[in-house]
Design a protein around this motif. Structure first.
Motif, PDB file in Angstrom:
ATOM      1  N   SER A  61      43.922  54.079  39.873  1.00 13.42           N
ATOM      2  CA  SER A  61      42.358  54.267  39.880  1.00 13.42           C
ATOM      3  C   SER A  61      41.589  53.020  40.359  1.00 13.42           C
ATOM      4  O   SER A  61      42.247  51.862  40.229  1.00 13.42           O
ATOM      5  N   LEU A  62      40.129  52.973  40.363  1.00 16.77           N
ATOM      6  CA  LEU A  62      39.542  51.711  40.653  1.00 16.77           C
ATOM      7  C   LEU A  62      39.414  50.896  39.285  1.00 16.77           C
ATOM      8  O   LEU A  62      39.441  49.574  39.221  1.00 16.77           O
ATOM      9  N   THR A  63      39.595  51.695  37.880  1.00 16.44           N
ATOM     10  CA  THR A  63      39.654  50.928  36.829  1.00 16.44           C
ATOM     11  C   THR A  63      40.818  50.092  36.829  1.00 16.44           C
ATOM     12  O   THR A  63      40.931  48.931  36.433  1.00 16.44           O
ATOM     13  N   ASP A  64      41.979  50.645  37.157  1.00 20.55           N
ATOM     14  CA  ASP A  64      43.232  50.072  37.218  1.00 20.55           C
ATOM     15  C   ASP A  64      43.252  48.847  38.140  1.00 20.55           C
ATOM     16  O   ASP A  64      43.893  47.554  37.823  1.00 20.55           O
ATOM     17  N   ASN A  70      41.119  41.405  38.139  1.00 17.22           N
ATOM     18  CA  ASN A  70      40.280  40.466  36.978  1.00 17.22           C
ATOM     19  C   ASN A  70      41.372  39.469  36.320  1.00 17.22           C
ATOM     20  O   ASN A  70      41.009  38.443  36.015  1.00 17.22           O
ATOM     21  N   LEU A  71      42.451  39.943  36.014  1.00 12.35           N
ATOM     22  CA  LEU A  71      43.686  39.090  35.490  1.00 12.35           C
ATOM     23  C   LEU A  71      43.961  37.929  36.450  1.00 12.35           C
ATOM     24  O   LEU A  71      44.474  36.834  36.102  1.00 12.35           O
ATOM     25  N   GLN A  82      51.256  40.146  36.427  1.00 10.43           N
ATOM     26  CA  GLN A  82      52.653  40.831  36.869  1.00 10.43           C
ATOM     27  C   GLN A  82      53.177  41.890  35.828  1.00 10.43           C
ATOM     28  O   GLN A  82      53.724  42.755  36.116  1.00 10.43           O
ATOM     29  N   GLN A  83      52.872  41.493  34.654  1.00  9.79           N
ATOM     30  CA  GLN A  83      53.143  42.531  33.584  1.00  9.79           C
ATOM     31  C   GLN A  83      52.301  43.720  33.606  1.00  9.79           C
ATOM     32  O   GLN A  83      52.880  44.923  33.408  1.00  9.79           O
ATOM     33  N   LEU A  84      51.254  43.483  33.816  1.00  9.06           N
ATOM     34  CA  LEU A  84      50.148  44.649  33.788  1.00  9.06           C
ATOM     35  C   LEU A  84      50.610  45.550  35.255  1.00  9.06           C
ATOM     36  O   LEU A  84      50.855  46.701  34.888  1.00  9.06           O
ATOM     37  N   LEU A  85      51.076  44.855  36.320  1.00 14.49           N
ATOM     38  CA  LEU A  85      51.338  45.656  37.382  1.00 14.49           C
ATOM     39  C   LEU A  85      52.759  46.553  37.294  1.00 14.49           C
ATOM     40  O   LEU A  85      52.663  47.485  37.709  1.00 14.49           O
ATOM     41  N   SER A  90      55.134  51.462  36.700  1.00 14.19           N
ATOM     42  CA  SER A  90      56.067  52.578  36.320  1.00 14.19           C
ATOM     43  C   SER A  90      55.307  53.685  35.700  1.00 14.19           C
ATOM     44  O   SER A  90      55.981  54.934  35.784  1.00 14.19           O
ATOM     45  N   ARG A  91      54.217  53.752  35.118  1.00 17.09           N
ATOM     46  CA  ARG A  91      53.302  54.780  34.836  1.00 17.09           C
ATOM     47  C   ARG A  91      53.052  55.631  36.104  1.00 17.09           C
ATOM     48  O   ARG A  91      53.115  57.035  36.248  1.00 17.09           O
TER      49      ARG A  91
END
Length: 129
Positions: A61-64, A70-71, A82-85, A90-91
């Motif tokens: 999504s654009l939010t993702d 931004n990070l 990288q952790q967020l990615l 995974s999701r």
């Protein structure tokens, strides 16, 4: 100095439209500079657009995408990014695997219905002869 690109040049390079690029600007995913009244894009903007288009193609999504981009500015070592990615990947994999299972089930059901319909047609054709 980086070569500056116009919205048209950037759109052509990525086989997209100027309207799409402007849309990403309104969503604060891109923020071009201006030379007079002309938007100009740097190598950094080009790299961001490449990431945006790839992420969209992969179903994010654009939010993702915004959260990920931004990070990049906040964490110079990119550990949080990288952790967020990894979490988002995974999701997304889980979502796609569920969709795949759903598609297989739907195809099986449709094939069963198709066979029933063909069988009914054959039975009726035999009884009317």
């Amino acid at each position: 100095m980086d070569k500056l690109l116009t919205v048209t040049e950037l759109a052509e390079e990525f086989n997209t439209t100027a309207r799409t690029i402007r849309f990403y600007e309104t969503k604060e995913l891109l923020s071009p500079q201006r030379v007079g009244s002309t938007r100009v894009y740097t190598y950094r903007d080009r790299a961001r657009l490449k990431l945006i288009l790839r992420a969209k193609r992969l179903g994010f999504s654009l939010t993702d995408i915004r959260e990920y981009l931004n990070l990049y500015n906040v964490d110079p070592e990119q550990l949080e990014q990288q952790q967020l990615l990894l979490a988002k990947i995974s999701r997304r994999i889980e979502e796609l695997e569920q969709q795949q299972e759903d598609l297989v089930t739907t195809l099986e059901e449709l094939r069963d219905i198709e066979q029933q319909a063909l069988s009914n047609l054959k039975t009726r054709a035999i009884t009317t002869e």
